[in-house]
Design a protein around this motif. Structure first.
Motif, mmCIF file in Angstrom:
data_model
loop_
_atom_site.group_PDB
_atom_site.id
_atom_site.type_symbol
_atom_site.label_atom_id
_atom_site.label_comp_id
_atom_site.label_asym_id
_atom_site.label_seq_id
_atom_site.Cartn_x
_atom_site.Cartn_y
_atom_site.Cartn_z
ATOM 1 N N ASP A 500 55.016 58.350 60.301
ATOM 2 C CA ASP A 500 54.365 59.172 59.284
ATOM 3 C C ASP A 500 55.000 60.565 59.266
ATOM 4 O O ASP A 500 54.370 61.575 59.581
ATOM 5 C CB ASP A 500 52.859 59.257 59.565
ATOM 6 N N ILE A 501 56.288 60.575 58.941
ATOM 7 C CA ILE A 501 57.049 61.821 58.948
ATOM 8 C C ILE A 501 57.812 61.925 57.627
ATOM 9 O O ILE A 501 58.453 60.962 57.192
ATOM 10 C CB ILE A 501 58.049 61.865 60.122
ATOM 11 N N ASN A 502 57.746 63.050 57.009
ATOM 12 C CA ASN A 502 58.497 63.307 55.787
ATOM 13 C C ASN A 502 59.792 64.019 56.160
ATOM 14 O O ASN A 502 59.778 65.188 56.581
ATOM 15 C CB ASN A 502 57.669 64.154 54.817
ATOM 16 N N PHE A 503 60.912 63.291 56.013
ATOM 17 C CA PHE A 503 62.205 63.841 56.400
ATOM 18 C C PHE A 503 62.924 64.506 55.222
ATOM 19 O O PHE A 503 64.106 64.831 55.325
ATOM 20 C CB PHE A 503 63.104 62.748 56.982
ATOM 21 N N VAL A 538 65.525 59.024 62.547
ATOM 22 C CA VAL A 538 64.352 58.918 63.421
ATOM 23 C C VAL A 538 64.314 60.122 64.336
ATOM 24 O O VAL A 538 65.318 60.832 64.513
ATOM 25 C CB VAL A 538 64.376 57.630 64.273
ATOM 26 N N GLU A 539 63.133 60.394 64.888
ATOM 27 C CA GLU A 539 63.025 61.463 65.869
ATOM 28 C C GLU A 539 62.598 60.877 67.204
ATOM 29 O O GLU A 539 62.067 59.767 67.279
ATOM 30 C CB GLU A 539 62.029 62.528 65.416
ATOM 31 N N GLY A 540 62.838 61.643 68.251
ATOM 32 C CA GLY A 540 62.476 61.162 69.575
ATOM 33 C C GLY A 540 62.394 62.307 70.557
ATOM 34 O O GLY A 540 62.583 63.485 70.209
ATOM 35 N N VAL A 551 64.505 65.560 69.599
ATOM 36 C CA VAL A 551 65.817 65.327 68.999
ATOM 37 C C VAL A 551 65.670 64.443 67.777
ATOM 38 O O VAL A 551 64.671 63.739 67.600
ATOM 39 C CB VAL A 551 66.795 64.678 70.006
ATOM 40 N N TYR A 552 66.703 64.484 66.950
ATOM 41 C CA TYR A 552 66.782 63.611 65.779
ATOM 42 C C TYR A 552 68.004 62.717 65.932
ATOM 43 O O TYR A 552 69.049 63.144 66.458
ATOM 44 C CB TYR A 552 66.883 64.424 64.492
ATOM 45 N N LEU A 553 67.878 61.498 65.471
ATOM 46 C CA LEU A 553 68.979 60.539 65.516
ATOM 47 C C LEU A 553 69.222 60.037 64.098
ATOM 48 O O LEU A 553 68.312 59.510 63.448
ATOM 49 C CB LEU A 553 68.637 59.363 66.434
ATOM 50 N N LEU A 554 70.439 60.227 63.631
ATOM 51 C CA LEU A 554 70.818 59.787 62.295
ATOM 52 C C LEU A 554 71.849 58.675 62.412
ATOM 53 O O LEU A 554 72.902 58.860 63.036
ATOM 54 C CB LEU A 554 71.400 60.952 61.496
ATOM 55 N N ALA A 555 71.556 57.515 61.842
ATOM 56 C CA ALA A 555 72.490 56.390 61.833
ATOM 57 C C ALA A 555 73.049 56.219 60.429
ATOM 58 O O ALA A 555 72.287 56.059 59.463
ATOM 59 C CB ALA A 555 71.782 55.112 62.270
ATOM 60 N N TYR A 556 74.364 56.299 60.306
ATOM 61 C CA TYR A 556 75.030 56.123 59.014
ATOM 62 C C TYR A 556 75.787 54.801 59.030
ATOM 63 O O TYR A 556 76.604 54.552 59.923
ATOM 64 C CB TYR A 556 75.993 57.275 58.742
#
Length: 580
Positions: A500-503, A538-540, A551-556
């Motif tokens: 439930d996060i608005n990125f 995603v965040e973690g 931290v944030y993790l971005l998968a491209y």
């Protein structure tokens, strides 16, 4: 005389080398090869063999197919009572009186030991060319009594014709594993292994082996597995073959070998590290146990320190995947000792760790002397042990729980980063993690139902949530990371509950300040549509210098290649550019 040589393989991708040697040795006869799997319905196998209208059928018998093969033979004898059925292979070579009695109405002959000469002579007899007393190495019942002719001398392997030149095999070479042997026999005397019974090692003609391999590669073979019990027993021979395969391999070909780790010379490994293309070779190394007393009892000579040196050098080279084997249930190795063995070997970090259970094979010294260690084992193949004087059946079941999750979570490499963290930072030892999780898995009944990829993540999450709740935030982050980097495409529905996060603001920030995620991400120069369409964010929470950091993790996911790129950045990094 219509003759069929048949085998029930463990899987479709396997092929049976033995029946091909037999066909090549009896080339003057019209022989058809027929291969099935142990999972095929017995009636279907029987029907297919019946349709071939055979006069003679020979079956290749091993511990993994003997019971199914007997069922097929029984059915064939009922519908084709005049058919001659021949059993051969390692499973029926030992305890011949037992097999003759058990197969009295199902098989007419048993070929004992090496079969090329004996099978050819048996066909000569059945076709009326010679008398039965001229057939060597074959057992049968005559008037209710066992008749076993003397076995022929060991075959001069250099005289055997190639088993690989059959035109009907070419179509499937690309799709299946091709088995090759360059030697027979083993110099060691491990009492749980059939190879210990034959004394000495015999070699095939080297140039003929090379020509066979050239032929196989030319016609599409992609996975070639050498079945030599100890491929590297001769350093000069192994080096010659390694050099040949490196020089003449075709792209996409993989060669697998059974290697004895503690006798592998460092200079050989260094040569492979320097010259072998990545992925060309795969090593299978039988460790079995690191308990010196256990190894002495089964006459297994092993220097674990030298074995570690070999495995470590190969791993550091980064060219060759390694498959290491363990056996639970060897003499005088109790639960705690096996736990130590497991941890010793797991620490080496093999790409695959196979945990098997001792099988009391007919003819082996361990089976002959089973009473010495109070072994209780299955009456029928695969003769797996149920207990001994050191392991109760409860212990065996517990170790089977380890085997189950080890296969799913380590050998399949779905969660490498997560499992590394859990086995090194969370649980006392790797064995403790696999044991606790395996037992939890069994108690939940998951071993009796199927699972999808997402289920593996959800079930591990549930286990950690209940057993190590304090580690859940970082474990969850690693699980998300593993999940995203193993996909070759953007996942439609990730395993975790929708966050439930608005990125939106963060995406806007990445568009205006892509350097936040690093130079590589900035160089992609993604537009807004591409960023939203081809990425997952995603965040973690992870520990950095002992402190919890968001931290944030971005998968491209590159739309051209499908390969993922992962970018990690902290919330503090975003704060330097915006009040996000």
């Amino acid at each position: 005389m219509n003759t069929v040589l048949a085998s029930l393989n463990a899987k479709y991708i396997h092929t049976n080398l033995a029946i091909r040697y037999l066909k090549a040795a009896a080339a003057e006869y019209q022989i058809e090869l027929a291969e099935y799997t142990i999972n095929d319905p017995i009636l279907n196998i029987t029907g297919d063999l019946y349709a071939k209208k055979p006069d003679v059928i020979g079956f290749s018998c091993y511990i993994w197919n003997i019971e199914e093969t007997i069922q097929v033979a029984k059915m064939l004898k009922k519908i084709l009572p005049e058919i001659k059925i021949i059993f051969g292979g390692p499973e029926v070579t030992y305890d011949v009186p037992y097999w003759l009695k058990r197969l009295e109405h199902d098989a007419d002959y048993i070929v004992v030991g090496e079969g090329e000469a004996s099978f050819k002579e048996l066909l000569d007899y059945l076709s009326g060319k010679i008398n039965y007393d001229q057939v060597r190495g074959v057992a049968s019942l005559i008037d209710g009594r066992m008749h076993l002719t003397p076995q022929p001398q060991k075959t001069d392997l250099k005289t055997l014709p190639s088993p690989f030149r059959f035109a009907e095999d070419q179509a499937d070479l690309r799709k299946r594993i091709t088995y090759v042997e360059t030697s027979r026999g083993c110099p060691f005397q491990c009492q749980f292994c059939l190879s210990s019974i034959e004394v000495g090692v015999r070699y095939f003609e080297r140039e003929a082996v090379k020509e066979d391999i050239r032929y196989l590669m030319k016609h599409g073979a992609r996975i070639i597995k050498f079945v030599d019990r100890t491929f590297n027993i001769s350093r000069s021979y192994a080096m010659e073959m390694f050099e040949f395969l490196i020089d003449e391999h075709l792209p996409g070909t993989v060669f697998q070998f059974e290697i004895t780790g503690d006798i592998m010379r460092p200079e050989v490994i260094q040569y492979l590290n320097d010259h072998a293309p990545e992925g060309l070779f795969r090593f299978e190394i039988g460790v079995q146990s690191t308990n010196d007393h256990t190894n002495e009892l089964v006459k297994r000579k092993q220097n674990f320190e030298k074995l570690k040196r070999t495995v470590t050098m190969v791993k550091d080279g980064g060219k060759i995947d390694q498959h290491l084997d363990l056996i639970a249930g060897l003499p005088e190795e109790n639960y705690q000792s096996f736990k130590q063995t497991f941890n010793d070997v797991y620490e080496l970090g093999p790409e695959e760790l196979q945990l098997g259970f001792l099988k009391m094979l007919r003819g082996t010294g361990l089976r002959i002397n089973a009473a010495d260690h109070q072994y209780v084992y299955m009456d029928h193949a695969p003769y797996e042990i149920l207990s001994n004087n050191q392991l109760t059946f409860d212990d065996i079941l517990r170790i089977k729980h380890v085997e189950d999750v080890l296969e799913k979570y380590w050998n399949d490499h779905r969660l490498d980063d997560t499992i590394h963290y859990l086995t090194t930072e969370v649980f006392e030892t790797p064995f403790d993690f696999f044991q606790d999780f395996g037992t939890y898995w069994d108690q939940k009944g998951w071993s009796r139902i199927g699972h999808q990829l997402e289920d593996l993540f959800k079930r591990l999450y549930q286990f950690i949530e209940e057993s190590k709740h304090e580690t859940l935030p970082y474990t969850t982050y690693l699980m998300k990371k593993d999940y995203l980097q193993k996909h070759k495409f953007k996942p439609r529905k990730p395993w975790w509950d929708k966050e439930d996060i608005n990125f939106s603001n963060l995406y806007d920030l990445l568009l205006s300040n892509p350097e936040i995620a690093g130079e590589h991400f900035a160089s992609l120069n993604l537009k807004q549509k591409e960023l939203h369409k081809h990425t997952v964010l995603v965040e973690g929470l992870k520990s950095i210098e002992g402190k919890p950091v968001q931290v944030y993790l971005l998968a491209y996911y590159d739309p051209k290649t499908g390969s993922p790129s992962l970018f990690e950045f902290t919330k503090e990094q975003t704060a330097t550019s915006t009040t996000f």
